[in-house]
Enzyme design. Structure first.
Site, PDB file in Angstrom:
ATOM      1  N   GLY A  25       5.408  -0.517  -3.346  1.00 53.86           N
ATOM      2  CA  GLY A  25       5.161   0.321  -2.162  1.00 53.86           C
ATOM      3  C   GLY A  25       6.028  -0.077  -0.967  1.00 53.86           C
ATOM      4  CG  LEU A  27       2.155  -1.695   4.412  1.00 51.65           C
ATOM      5  CD1 LEU A  27       2.870  -2.428   5.546  1.00 51.65           C
ATOM      6  CD2 LEU A  27       0.942  -0.945   4.959  1.00 51.65           C
ATOM      7  CG  ASP A  51      -6.788   1.732 -14.797  1.00 53.34           C
ATOM      8  OD1 ASP A  51      -6.697   2.177 -13.623  1.00 53.34           O
ATOM      9  OD2 ASP A  51      -7.325   2.363 -15.720  1.00 53.34           O
ATOM     10  CB  THR A  77       2.365   8.180   1.084  1.00 52.64           C
ATOM     11  OG1 THR A  77       3.278   7.922   0.012  1.00 52.64           O
ATOM     12  CG2 THR A  77       1.445   6.993   1.257  1.00 52.64           C
ATOM     13  CE1 TYR A 140      -1.440   9.909   3.438  1.00 50.95           C
ATOM     14  CE2 TYR A 140      -1.129  10.607   5.715  1.00 50.95           C
ATOM     15  CZ  TYR A 140      -1.145   9.610   4.763  1.00 50.95           C
ATOM     16  OH  TYR A 140      -0.881   8.319   5.130  1.00 50.95           O
ATOM     17  CE  LYS A 144      -4.697   6.581   4.099  1.00 52.56           C
ATOM     18  NZ  LYS A 144      -4.468   5.471   3.112  1.00 52.56           N
TER      19      LYS A 144
END
Ligand SMILES: NC(=O)C1=CN([C@@H]2O[C@H](COP(=O)(O)OP(=O)(O)OC[C@H]3O[C@@H](n4cnc5c(N)ncnc54)[C@H](OP(=O)(O)O)[C@@H]3O)[C@@H](O)[C@H]2O)C=CC1
Ligand SMILES: Cc1cn([C@H]2C[C@H](O)[C@@H](COP(=O)(O)OP(=O)(O)O[C@H]3O[C@@H](C)C(=O)[C@@H](O)[C@H]3O)O2)c(=O)[nH]c1=O
Length: 305
Positions: A25, A27, A51, A77, A140, A144
């Site tokens: 990723g 970040l 997993d 994302t 999104y 979140k």
């Protein structure tokens, strides 16, 4: 905490971090780099190693490695794609953090999770406080927010949710890289100028996250670099820093149609972070220059080396 859970009786190492998303990723890899630099023990399993949706495997992994901190940087994302892949977005952005928080609670782990400025509708014109009413405009942002709410509803004290925004940094292509690639072959680029936020360097966010963790912060915090910019201003600054002869032309969002609606203004107020840590994040322009310099001089090593 469930008293009969055998996992919680085992002492965990003082500073051992399980970083989900740490292998690939944007970040996650920055966080892995900084954790390693600060001498933490580090676990960064990728999709092929673990997993994360399988509670039994995850608990077995935690029992085997006994981390003290669980950082979740996994997320869906792709903001536009989420409009069509609602279920996939919800699975990653809502169900997963709730599952992780539940496991953190039963295994007595400090749980650190990331959320976004896109939980807000952008109608304010001064920076958003953590307690301001969210009202996401996109799938999104909605998924979140539901993740945040589900996590907080579990009532696990050692939970830290960090809302951040507009990330750029090494290890994975991001907005700044995309713009510089385009600018290398174009005389001008049209970039939206009516969305304002705070560009944030992943390496600064990673360091500042650890400062919050060190301060024992709990609850929801806003954490970005300081200042604000439109996407066009961010692009123009990146282009200027590299000296490429390309002009960033300001346009309106209406002239750059996208599936998801983005907030017009999503600057986050980070004063709770300043109060908790005594630190002030540096301005985004300075962080951008550091990123471009470090990129140019290949200063950063692979976080897993
Ligand atoms: N990027 C930004 O500008 C911002 C991001 N945030 C938040 O910060 C967090 C990190 O974002 P960012 O680093 O950009 O995210 P990335 O999209 O760069 O990384 C997502 C990570 O999740 C992993 N992942 C995705 N799907 C799965 C899956 N089904 N199973 C296991 N792993 C999976 C990816 O692994 P793989 O490579 O194998 O797919 C990758 O490691 C997210 O919570 C995001 O919402 C908040 C504000 C701004
Ligand atoms: C490449 C390009 C983008 N744009 C615009 C589109 C968009 O409004 C804006 C930013 O582009 P992106 O689609 O890369 O960024 P976007 O996916 O909107 O970024 C968001 O991602 C999620 C994950 C977050 O949590 C947010 O904080 C924010 O970082 O720039 C242009 O106007 N011209 C261009 O040439």
């Amino acid at each position: 905490m469930t008293p009969d859970n055998p996992l919680q009786h085992k002492p965990s190492a003082a500073r051992k971090a399980l970083v989900l998303g740490g292998k690939t990723g944007l970040l996650g890899q920055a966080l892995a780099h900084v954790l390693k630099e600060q001498h933490w023990d580090l676990l960064c399993p990728g999709r092929d190693d673990l997993d994360v949706f399988d509670q039994t495997s995850l608990e077995a992994y935690i029992e085997r490695h006994r981390p003290s901190h669980l950082f979740n940087t996994i997320g869906y994302t792709q903001v536009d794609q989420a409009e069509e892949e609602t279920r996939a977005a919800s699975r990653l952005n809502t169900s997963l953090p709730i599952l992780l928080a539940r496991i953190a609670k039963s295994c007595n782990l400090y749980f650190i999770h990331y959320s976004t400025d896109f939980v807000f509708d952008g109608k304010k014109s001064i920076p958003y406080l953590p307690q301001d009413e969210p009202n996401p405009l996109s799938v999104y942002g909605t998924t979140k927010l539901e993740g945040e709410q589900g996590v907080m509803a579990l009532g696990w004290d050692k939970t830290l949710i960090i809302r951040t925004a507009w990330l750029f940094g090494p290890y994975k292509t991001n907005f700044v890289d995309k713009i510089l690639t385009l600018a290398a072959t174009r005389r001008s680029l049209d970039i939206v100028h009516d969305q304002v936020g705070c560009p944030t360097y992943t390496m600064d966010l990673a360091c500042n996250t650890l400062a919050l963790v060190k301060a024992g912060a709990q609850g929801i915090f806003h954490l970005t670099n300081t200042g604000h910019a439109s996407w066009c201003e961010l692009a123009a600054e990146a282009i200027a820093c590299t000296g490429v002869p390309c002009h960033a032309r300001p346009i309106s969002s209406a002239d750059f149609p996208q599936k998801a609606v983005r907030p017009a203004y999503s600057v986050l107020d980070c004063s709770d972070f300043v109060r908790a840590t005594g630190l002030t994040p540096r301005p985004w322009i300075q962080a951008l220059r550091a990123y471009l310099f470090e990129k140019d001089h290949a200063c950063l090593t692979d976080p897993r080396d």
